[in-house]
Design a protein around this motif. Structure first.
Motif, mmCIF file in Angstrom:
data_model
loop_
_atom_site.group_PDB
_atom_site.id
_atom_site.type_symbol
_atom_site.label_atom_id
_atom_site.label_comp_id
_atom_site.label_asym_id
_atom_site.label_seq_id
_atom_site.Cartn_x
_atom_site.Cartn_y
_atom_site.Cartn_z
ATOM 1 N N LEU A 180 0.828 -1.208 0.000
ATOM 2 C CA LEU A 180 0.000 0.000 0.000
ATOM 3 C C LEU A 180 0.857 1.250 0.000
ATOM 4 C CD1 LEU A 180 -2.702 1.355 0.102
ATOM 5 C CD2 LEU A 180 -2.833 0.929 2.536
ATOM 6 N N ARG A 181 1.891 1.242 0.822
ATOM 7 C CA ARG A 181 2.644 2.486 0.900
ATOM 8 C C ARG A 181 3.586 2.687 -0.277
ATOM 9 N NH1 ARG A 181 6.921 2.329 5.803
ATOM 10 N NH2 ARG A 181 8.243 0.663 5.075
ATOM 11 N N LEU A 182 3.723 1.649 -1.051
ATOM 12 C CA LEU A 182 4.444 1.774 -2.307
ATOM 13 C C LEU A 182 3.783 2.810 -3.207
ATOM 14 C CD1 LEU A 182 6.818 0.007 -3.150
ATOM 15 C CD2 LEU A 182 5.230 -1.416 -4.405
ATOM 16 N N TRP A 183 2.483 2.922 -3.086
ATOM 17 C CA TRP A 183 1.723 3.812 -3.967
ATOM 18 C C TRP A 183 1.394 5.110 -3.266
ATOM 19 C CZ3 TRP A 183 2.383 1.298 -8.248
ATOM 20 C CH2 TRP A 183 2.454 -0.100 -8.198
ATOM 21 N N SER A 184 2.020 5.316 -2.163
ATOM 22 C CA SER A 184 1.698 6.481 -1.346
ATOM 23 C C SER A 184 1.651 7.765 -2.159
ATOM 24 C CB SER A 184 2.741 6.583 -0.235
ATOM 25 O OG SER A 184 2.344 7.499 0.717
ATOM 26 N N LYS A 185 2.702 7.955 -2.937
ATOM 27 C CA LYS A 185 2.807 9.207 -3.668
ATOM 28 C C LYS A 185 1.662 9.376 -4.665
ATOM 29 C CE LYS A 185 6.587 11.705 -5.826
ATOM 30 N NZ LYS A 185 7.833 11.486 -6.575
ATOM 31 N N GLN A 186 1.422 8.333 -5.429
ATOM 32 C CA GLN A 186 0.341 8.411 -6.414
ATOM 33 C C GLN A 186 -1.000 8.621 -5.742
ATOM 34 O OE1 GLN A 186 2.950 6.137 -6.684
ATOM 35 N NE2 GLN A 186 2.812 5.080 -8.652
ATOM 36 N N LEU A 187 -1.190 7.914 -4.628
ATOM 37 C CA LEU A 187 -2.477 8.027 -3.949
ATOM 38 C C LEU A 187 -2.672 9.427 -3.378
ATOM 39 C CD1 LEU A 187 -2.582 4.569 -2.168
ATOM 40 C CD2 LEU A 187 -4.135 5.345 -3.935
ATOM 41 N N LEU A 188 -1.589 9.988 -2.879
ATOM 42 C CA LEU A 188 -1.699 11.339 -2.328
ATOM 43 C C LEU A 188 -2.002 12.359 -3.417
ATOM 44 C CD1 LEU A 188 1.182 11.303 0.294
ATOM 45 C CD2 LEU A 188 -1.257 11.377 0.747
ATOM 46 N N ALA A 189 -1.602 12.014 -4.628
ATOM 47 C CA ALA A 189 -1.867 12.939 -5.732
ATOM 48 C C ALA A 189 -3.331 12.904 -6.162
ATOM 49 C CB ALA A 189 -0.969 12.599 -6.919
ATOM 50 N N GLU A 190 -4.015 11.848 -5.787
ATOM 51 C CA GLU A 190 -5.438 11.766 -6.140
ATOM 52 C C GLU A 190 -6.236 12.570 -5.125
ATOM 53 O OE1 GLU A 190 -6.750 10.481 -8.731
ATOM 54 O OE2 GLU A 190 -5.049 9.359 -9.559
ATOM 55 N N ALA A 191 -7.083 13.430 -5.648
ATOM 56 C CA ALA A 191 -7.693 14.408 -4.747
ATOM 57 C C ALA A 191 -9.023 13.959 -4.159
ATOM 58 C CB ALA A 191 -7.882 15.731 -5.477
ATOM 59 N N ASP A 192 -9.597 12.921 -4.703
ATOM 60 C CA ASP A 192 -10.912 12.572 -4.171
ATOM 61 C C ASP A 192 -11.117 11.059 -4.110
ATOM 62 O OD1 ASP A 192 -11.147 11.917 -6.775
ATOM 63 O OD2 ASP A 192 -12.577 13.477 -7.299
ATOM 64 N N PHE A 193 -12.225 10.699 -3.520
ATOM 65 C CA PHE A 193 -12.566 9.305 -3.325
ATOM 66 C C PHE A 193 -12.511 8.519 -4.637
ATOM 67 C CE2 PHE A 193 -15.692 5.903 -3.385
ATOM 68 C CZ PHE A 193 -15.398 5.215 -2.229
ATOM 69 N N GLN A 194 -13.132 9.105 -5.662
ATOM 70 C CA GLN A 194 -13.192 8.398 -6.939
ATOM 71 C C GLN A 194 -11.797 8.077 -7.454
ATOM 72 O OE1 GLN A 194 -15.067 10.997 -6.110
ATOM 73 N NE2 GLN A 194 -16.961 11.147 -7.293
ATOM 74 N N GLY A 195 -10.945 9.104 -7.437
ATOM 75 C CA GLY A 195 -9.598 8.926 -7.955
ATOM 76 C C GLY A 195 -8.833 7.861 -7.188
ATOM 77 N N ILE A 196 -8.918 7.925 -5.887
ATOM 78 C CA ILE A 196 -8.193 6.964 -5.056
ATOM 79 C C ILE A 196 -8.697 5.556 -5.314
ATOM 80 C CG2 ILE A 196 -7.790 6.235 -2.682
ATOM 81 C CD1 ILE A 196 -7.980 9.159 -1.864
ATOM 82 N N MET A 197 -10.000 5.440 -5.344
ATOM 83 C CA MET A 197 -10.592 4.117 -5.503
ATOM 84 C C MET A 197 -10.226 3.528 -6.866
ATOM 85 S SD MET A 197 -12.088 2.748 -3.111
ATOM 86 C CE MET A 197 -12.042 0.988 -3.326
ATOM 87 N N LEU A 198 -10.305 4.355 -7.890
ATOM 88 C CA LEU A 198 -9.990 3.850 -9.229
ATOM 89 C C LEU A 198 -8.522 3.458 -9.327
ATOM 90 C CD1 LEU A 198 -12.086 6.319 -11.397
ATOM 91 C CD2 LEU A 198 -12.575 3.915 -10.953
ATOM 92 N N LEU A 199 -7.670 4.251 -8.693
ATOM 93 C CA LEU A 199 -6.248 3.905 -8.716
ATOM 94 C C LEU A 199 -5.997 2.600 -7.964
ATOM 95 C CD1 LEU A 199 -3.292 4.463 -9.330
ATOM 96 C CD2 LEU A 199 -3.195 5.925 -7.331
ATOM 97 N N LEU A 200 -6.610 2.476 -6.812
ATOM 98 C CA LEU A 200 -6.404 1.269 -6.011
ATOM 99 C C LEU A 200 -6.898 0.023 -6.733
ATOM 100 C CD1 LEU A 200 -7.291 2.441 -2.411
ATOM 101 C CD2 LEU A 200 -5.122 1.508 -3.173
ATOM 102 N N GLN A 201 -7.842 0.204 -7.624
ATOM 103 C CA GLN A 201 -8.360 -0.939 -8.357
ATOM 104 C C GLN A 201 -7.489 -1.314 -9.537
ATOM 105 O OE1 GLN A 201 -13.096 -0.544 -7.647
ATOM 106 N NE2 GLN A 201 -12.325 -0.315 -9.666
ATOM 107 N N SER A 202 -6.602 -0.416 -9.904
ATOM 108 C CA SER A 202 -5.834 -0.700 -11.120
ATOM 109 C C SER A 202 -4.403 -0.242 -10.931
ATOM 110 C CB SER A 202 -6.462 0.026 -12.299
ATOM 111 O OG SER A 202 -6.534 1.404 -11.993
#
Lengths: 213, 658
Positions: B598-620
């Motif tokens: 999970l923390r491998l993607w920390s940077k990318q996830l922090l760049a996502e500003a909302d629920f949708q973005g985070i969720m979509l990134l986490l799915q792919s």
């Protein structure tokens, strides 16, 4: 809705139903306009978003596609909590999948207390030859629980967009009704306690607002 | 702290601190203790991409913000007067027995901060770091990040060791090759005047006594053949210059995935959902099978191996094995000896040697033993294997006909609708014969484990075993993923089926509470993961919380499918080498792997500003091209997390405001 950051209102919709009735396929068809016979079975759930314009208003749908197996039933609340809409999907060639949605309806009514728009969906109308659940039966059931009803085919792309339009219209109507209610008179809310009645023409009745605690 | 920053860690002696100071400011070399440290300006370090030196108060070197406690716990006390002298340096005292623990701590914070590290210590420390025993080398044998720098300079005695740094760089597969000019730091010879004149405190004295009493032992092993050092260092440099990946050729199944074409998250998410409607075109096997390769042939091939051509370039241009490759080769030889030996196998040793990946040819045997499916004693192995395989077929005879009974037909229905939907991109699993095998394995398992029964996702867990045991029977240059099972004699396929059954049974026994009613195992592990993340990456944790992302919404699947839906199958197989080598790999270690993941993607996830973005990134998450390197880093990180946090939860509970 405060969940979204864009200006358009966001509605949360959850897809529920027995395994392999086509929940993921409906979503895939809707989002990507693709169909795939062999996609992965959904474990847990997956999430997708799409914007659409209904009655000249743009709204965003946050759609949760859930896992079908009974075993995952207990996970349901994570996804349907706070939803404005739920699609209860069954396979018209599979009687037990129709029975399964009844459980979901009961649970949703209990938990969401009519705040969500329910849409019963019969999928796989392309397999009409082997149909087990007659349209009338399903419509009647939907009416009896105050849900909308629609049929579609993800494979043949029949009425998929209409599905989401229908539920969105109903959710918008409900949302505006609720806000009118809130604005209008708390008095009326306290005196008149109506049962939910959602009819096909999206002319929804007020949501029953039970006094909470 | 950004990538490229360097944390200086120095060990306790004045000499090493001075060395560090000198390294950073050579003018001060003769002036005794340095009172103020300037940013790096030494020509030696000019090539390091230094942005700033970290502020020790802002970036404590131990986990979270519990530095003081942690240090006490590990008997490391900061030396306050030196802390003032060295400003942003963080001198820590570490006694040797707790050094390992200490290094784990350092590593955790280093990985989290993504900074480089310059570790300056005595020969003793470098000896420990390079010592081939124990698990420690694992942590340091993988490059942390692209720019991480680990240097250990042995200079305590002053006679350190031309080439030592090069040797260590080589050992650690130093990625930043500009570093090769770094040599011994002369300032280390500076006599630690302060320490000599002051009467040392009791603890200091004890430590010094201890250190000096064993120093010759430490140094004894470090005599290095200079020519060897220089050649190996040169090889490393060349290897990195060529951009070649060494171990990967050896350790990973030869099958490069297709990079996801779209940058659009939504599209990607949906592609994951559907696993692409159009399977990519795959080259015919004839081209691939012409050149069976020494290295890549060791591992099974899976999925689309469009890169066959590129990876089939022999390793020759690199000019011989690097030290790390040699280490791997040695390990593989050891493994091979162990598995082919007639004596009983020492499980502990086997686990140790398998942890970092098992060569393809040995994997089926190793997995069978690591699973506990067959005994460690070679003489009894054959007998047991035959008996177990017979047992399985007896079960099939006994139970399989009940699949349409009232009691069981529901289970079988679920299995039979799931099996055709497995791994749509791998042709192997689309074959009728294979699907029937899976139906049998899953059904027999389900009826024999009524407490949980079949749960969606268990079918995924059979696939690695099936692929590995199948690969045993087919030529290494054939792609397992598109192998036609009907080409194989039925007797052999039956063996694969029975072995898969028993191994998946053994696996599921360790995680059965994941699949019983309400899936308590998963609920608990997701809670653990959440807890863990709040400690190791509070920023990300907060970000998820602020956006109302619930851990269950994404991590449930991570636990339920053991990350198999998040990483490609060949990476899963490599990951399972490690899981099977851990005592509670699938149950406990997995949670730490998830945290590291999970923390491998920390940077990318922090760049996502909302629920949708985070969720979509986490799915792919973009793991399609993952190789051995990523798994090594992931497991090393997870291992250090586990070393720090496992069993220490209550202790940490008291420290962190929740």
């Amino acid at each position: 809705m405060e969940a979204g950051t864009s200006d358009s209102p966001v509605f949360k919709v959850v897809l529920l139903g027995e395994g392999a009735v086509g929940k993921s396929s409906i979503l895939l068809r809707y989002i990507e306009n693709k169909f795939n016979n062999k996609h992965l079975s959904t474990t847990q759930a997956s999430f997708a978003t799409r914007k659409l314009t209904v009655n000249g208003k743009t709204v965003e749908l946050n759609i949760w596609d859930t896992a079908g197996q009974e075993k995952y039933h207990s996970l349901g609340p994570i996804y349907y909590r706070g939803s404005q809409g739920a699609m209860l999907i069954y396979d018209i060639t599979d009687t037990r999948s129709f029975e399964r949605i009844k459980n979901w309806v009961r649970e949703l009514q209990e938990v969401l207390k009519g705040t969500a728009t329910l849409l019963v969906v019969g999928n796989k109308v392309d397999l009409d030859a082997t149909r087990q659940i007659q349209r009338e039966t399903a419509e009647e059931y939907a009416k009896s629980v105050g849900a909308l009803y629609a049929e579609c085919s993800a494979k043949e792309n029949i009425d998929i967009d209409a599905l989401f339009e229908t539920i969105t219209k109903a959710m918008m109507a409900k949302a505006s009704e609720v806000s009118t209610l809130n604005r209008g008179a708390s008095l009326r809310r306290s005196t008149s306690r109506r049962t939910i009645q959602v009819s096909d023409d999206t002319d929804t009745e007020a949501a029953p607002k039970k006094k909470c605690c | 702290m950004a990538v490229g920053d360097i944390i200086y860690l120095t060990t306790l002696t004045c000499a090493s601190q001075h060395a560090c100071a000198v390294a950073r400011n050579p003018q001060k070399r003769r002036d005794g203790p340095v009172d103020r440290l300037s940013p790096i300006s030494s020509s030696r370090f000019r090539n390091i991409d230094v942005v700033a030196s970290p502020d020790s108060t802002k970036y404590p070197l131990t986990v979270g913000d519990q530095r003081g406690r942690r240090e006490r716990r590990h008997r490391c006390s900061p030396q306050s007067e030196r802390e003032t002298v060295f400003g942003d340096l963080v001198p820590l005292r570490v006694s040797l027995p707790c050094l390992r623990r200490f290094l784990l701590l350092i590593r955790v914070s280093v990985v989290a901060s993504r900074a480089g590290v310059l570790l300056i210590g005595t020969a003793a420390y470098s000896r420990l770091l390079t010592c081939p025993s124990r698990r420690l080398p694992r942590l340091f044998s993988v490059p942390l990040q692209e720019r991480s720098v680990w240097i250990v300079a042995g200079h305590r005695t002053g006679r350190c060791l031309e080439g030592e740094i090069d040797r260590i760089l080589a050992l650690f597969r130093m990625p930043l090759m500009n570093f090769f000019s770094v040599k011994q730091i002369v300032g280390a010879r500076y006599p630690p005047a302060a320490a000599k004149t002051d009467t040392p405190k009791k603890k200091d004295a004890e430590f010094h006594d201890y250190a000096s009493s064993v120093s010759d032992v430490w140094d004894a092993g470090i005599s290095v053949d200079n020519t060897l050092v220089n050649t190996s260092a040169a090889k490393v440099i060349q290897m990195h210059a060529n951009g070649a990946t060494s171990k990967n050729d050896i350790v990973m199944p030869n099958c490069n995935p297709h990079p996801v074409p779209s940058k659009n998250n939504k599209t990607r998410a949906m592609q994951m959902l559907a696993m692409q409607s159009n399977p990519p075109v795959r080259p015919t096997n004839t081209t691939a099978s012409n050149t069976p390769l020494p290295a890549s042939g060791i591992y099974p091939r899976l999925g689309g191996d469009t890169s066959t051509a590129s990876s089939s370039v022999p390793a020759a241009p690199r000019g011989g094995p690097t030290p790390l490759e040699t280490a791997d080769q040695n390990r593989f030889h050891r493994l091979s000896r162990m598995l082919n030996n007639d004596d009983a196998i020492d499980m502990e040793q086997l686990r140790e040697n398998c942890w970092m990946g098992i060569p393809h040819a040995l994997r089926p045997d190793a997995w069978r033993i690591l699973s506990g499916y067959v005994p460690t004693h070679a003489a009894r192995r054959e007998v047991t294997l035959n008996k177990k395989r017979d047992d399985y077929w007896k079960f099939v005879e006994q139970y399989f006909h009940t699949r349409y009974d009232e009691q069981h037909h529901e289970t079988f229905r679920q299995i039979s609708i799931d099996v055709p939907r497995m791994s749509p991109l791998i042709p192997l699993f689309q074959q009728k014969a294979v699907q029937e095998i899976f139906e049998r394995v899953l059904y027999i398992w389900a009826v024999r484990h009524p407490a949980s029964g079949y749960v969606q996702g268990i079918n995924d867990l059979v696939t690695p075993f099936f692929v590995v045991f199948l690969s045993e029977h087919i030529s290494p240059d054939v792609d397992v993923g598109s192998f036609e099972v009907t080409q194989l004699a039925k007797a052999k396929v039956d063996l694969v089926e029975a072995d898969s059954f028993w191994c998946v049974t053994a696996l599921l026994d360790t995680i059965q509470d994941n699949y019983t009613f309400a899936q308590p195992g998963i609920q608990r592990k997701v809670a653990d993961l959440k807890d863990l993340l709040s400690r190791v990456d509070p920023v990300l944790y907060k970000h998820l919380e602020n956006n109302q992302v619930e851990f269950l919404q994404f991590a449930f699947r991570w636990m339920n499918n053991l990350l198999m839906r998040e990483i490609p199958l060949r990476a899963t197989i490599r990951l399972w080498d490690t899981y099977l080598s851990e005592l509670s790999g699938f149950s406990e270690f997995h949670t730490y792997v998830c945290a590291a993941f999970l923390r491998l993607w920390s940077k990318q996830l922090l760049a996502e500003a909302d629920f949708q973005g985070i969720m979509l990134l986490l799915q792919s998450l973009p793991t399609q091209s993952w190789t051995d390197k990523q798994i090594c880093e992931l497991t090393a990180d997870a291992f250090s997390l586990m070393s720090v946090f496992h069993g220490a939860k209550n202790h940490l509970n008291n420290l962190t405001p929740r």
